[in-house]
Design a protein around this motif. Structure first.
Motif, mmCIF file in Angstrom:
data_model
loop_
_atom_site.group_PDB
_atom_site.id
_atom_site.type_symbol
_atom_site.label_atom_id
_atom_site.label_comp_id
_atom_site.label_asym_id
_atom_site.label_seq_id
_atom_site.Cartn_x
_atom_site.Cartn_y
_atom_site.Cartn_z
ATOM 1 N N GLU A 143 0.891 -1.319 0.146
ATOM 2 C CA GLU A 143 -0.064 -0.079 -0.009
ATOM 3 C C GLU A 143 0.938 1.081 0.050
ATOM 4 O O GLU A 143 0.505 2.347 -0.528
ATOM 5 N N GLU B 131 -10.857 -2.736 1.665
ATOM 6 C CA GLU B 131 -10.660 -3.032 0.200
ATOM 7 C C GLU B 131 -11.699 -2.908 -0.545
ATOM 8 O O GLU B 131 -11.400 -2.394 -1.851
ATOM 9 N N GLU C 249 -6.591 -4.201 -5.125
ATOM 10 C CA GLU C 249 -7.619 -3.970 -3.946
ATOM 11 C C GLU C 249 -8.371 -5.304 -4.110
ATOM 12 O O GLU C 249 -8.774 -5.920 -3.072
ATOM 13 N N HIS D 268 -6.211 -7.997 -2.705
ATOM 14 C CA HIS D 268 -5.883 -7.729 -1.072
ATOM 15 C C HIS D 268 -7.138 -8.407 -0.527
ATOM 16 O O HIS D 268 -7.096 -9.043 0.397
HETATM 17 FE FE FE2 Z 1 -5.326 -2.530 -1.072
#
Ligand code: FE2
Lengths: 85, 190
Positions: free
Chosen positions: B65, B136, B166, B169
């Motif tokens: 990130e 996320e 995202e 993740h």
């Molecule tokens: Fe992320």
């Protein structure tokens, strides 16, 4: 930025990304032997490419992870946010 | 400790000065669902994660990130660095200019400064991992709204990359949550 430098850097960036993806996957699948094998192979390739880049253009990573010629190459521009690919 | 690698995670290009787009994209720098929030959320929660997989995932995603924060910063920087005062005024960035000139600052799209209340760190891994999965999805949605707004295809390309991250993740946090739940179930029997 010269063309061959940019091309080598883009190659490193692509390989770096592959290593990162495998790393995140292995965090939650630590016993996946095939992914681990891929990770180690990519790491080896990355090591060689980084070496090549650093010999030609100076350190890609600071704090003792790459040699510098004189004068101190780490501070040479462009910095990442100044690179227009 | 951390090391800096002198390159971006994904190449950034912009078509030209565009303060209007910068003003919106900056929310992923200093907004509630932005990359600073994401990074700090995971890097601070990792200390109380109970299993090695979770400590690894939070450390590594929190670190990635930071690289995304740098991509967003590079986008904003390049969209405003050559903008004229007239352009900044015409696109509502005169207030930002009054406080920051063309410097980077942690604000959302309407100028609110970053705050620690954007993140949670509960100490309960089930609560924290659910928080992260929601975070996320909110970041993914924000990138989608930004892609809808974007009038610069080069910027859209970087936004698409960030949106895709995202999704990955979210997937990894879901797996982490399952592993923590299994660990808790095993603990009950001993
Ligand atoms: Fe992320």
């Amino acid at each position: 930025m010269q063309r061959d430098r940019r091309e080598l850097l883009l190659k490193i960036m692509a390989l770096d990304f592959t290593a990162l993806e495998l790393n995140l996957y292995l965090d939650t699948h630590p016993r996946d032997a095939r992914a681990l094998e891929d990770y180690n192979r990519v790491t080896q390739e990355l090591f060689a490419l980084r070496q090549e880049y650093q010999e030609r253009y100076g350190p890609l990573i600071h704090f003792g992870h790459g040699y510098s010629k004189y004068p101190w190459q780490w501070i040479e521009e462009p910095w990442p946010w100044e690179m227009t690919f | 400790m951390w090391l800096y690698e002198k390159k971006l995670q994904y190449p950034v290009r912009v078509s030209g000065p565009n303060p209007w787009l910068a003003k919106n994209i900056i929310t992923q720098y200093g907004g509630p669902d932005g990359e600073l929030s994401a990074s700090l959320r995971y890097l601070t929660q990792r200390y109380t994660m109970p299993i090695p997989e979770a400590k690894g995932a939070l450390t590594d995603i929190g670190t990635e990130e930071l690289a995304h924060m740098e991509i967003v910063a590079a986008l904003v920087y390049n969209l405003i660095k050559d903008a004229t005062l007239e352009q900044l005024k015409a696109h509502g960035m005169d207030g930002y200019y009054a406080d920051h000139d063309r410097a980077l600052y942690f604000v959302d799209a309407t100028g609110n400064p970053w705050t620690a209340t954007y993140i949670q760190s509960k100490g309960d891994p089930i609560a924290d991992l659910h928080e992260n999965m929601a975070a996320e999805e909110k970041a993914r949605a924000t990138y989608e709204w930004l892609i809808n707004l974007s009038d610069d295809p080069l910027v859209t390309d970087a936004l698409r990359f960030l949106r895709m991250r995202e999704i990955v993740h979210f997937q990894r946090f879901g797996e982490t949550l399952r592993l923590v739940q299994e660990w808790m179930d095993r603990k009950k029997f001993f």
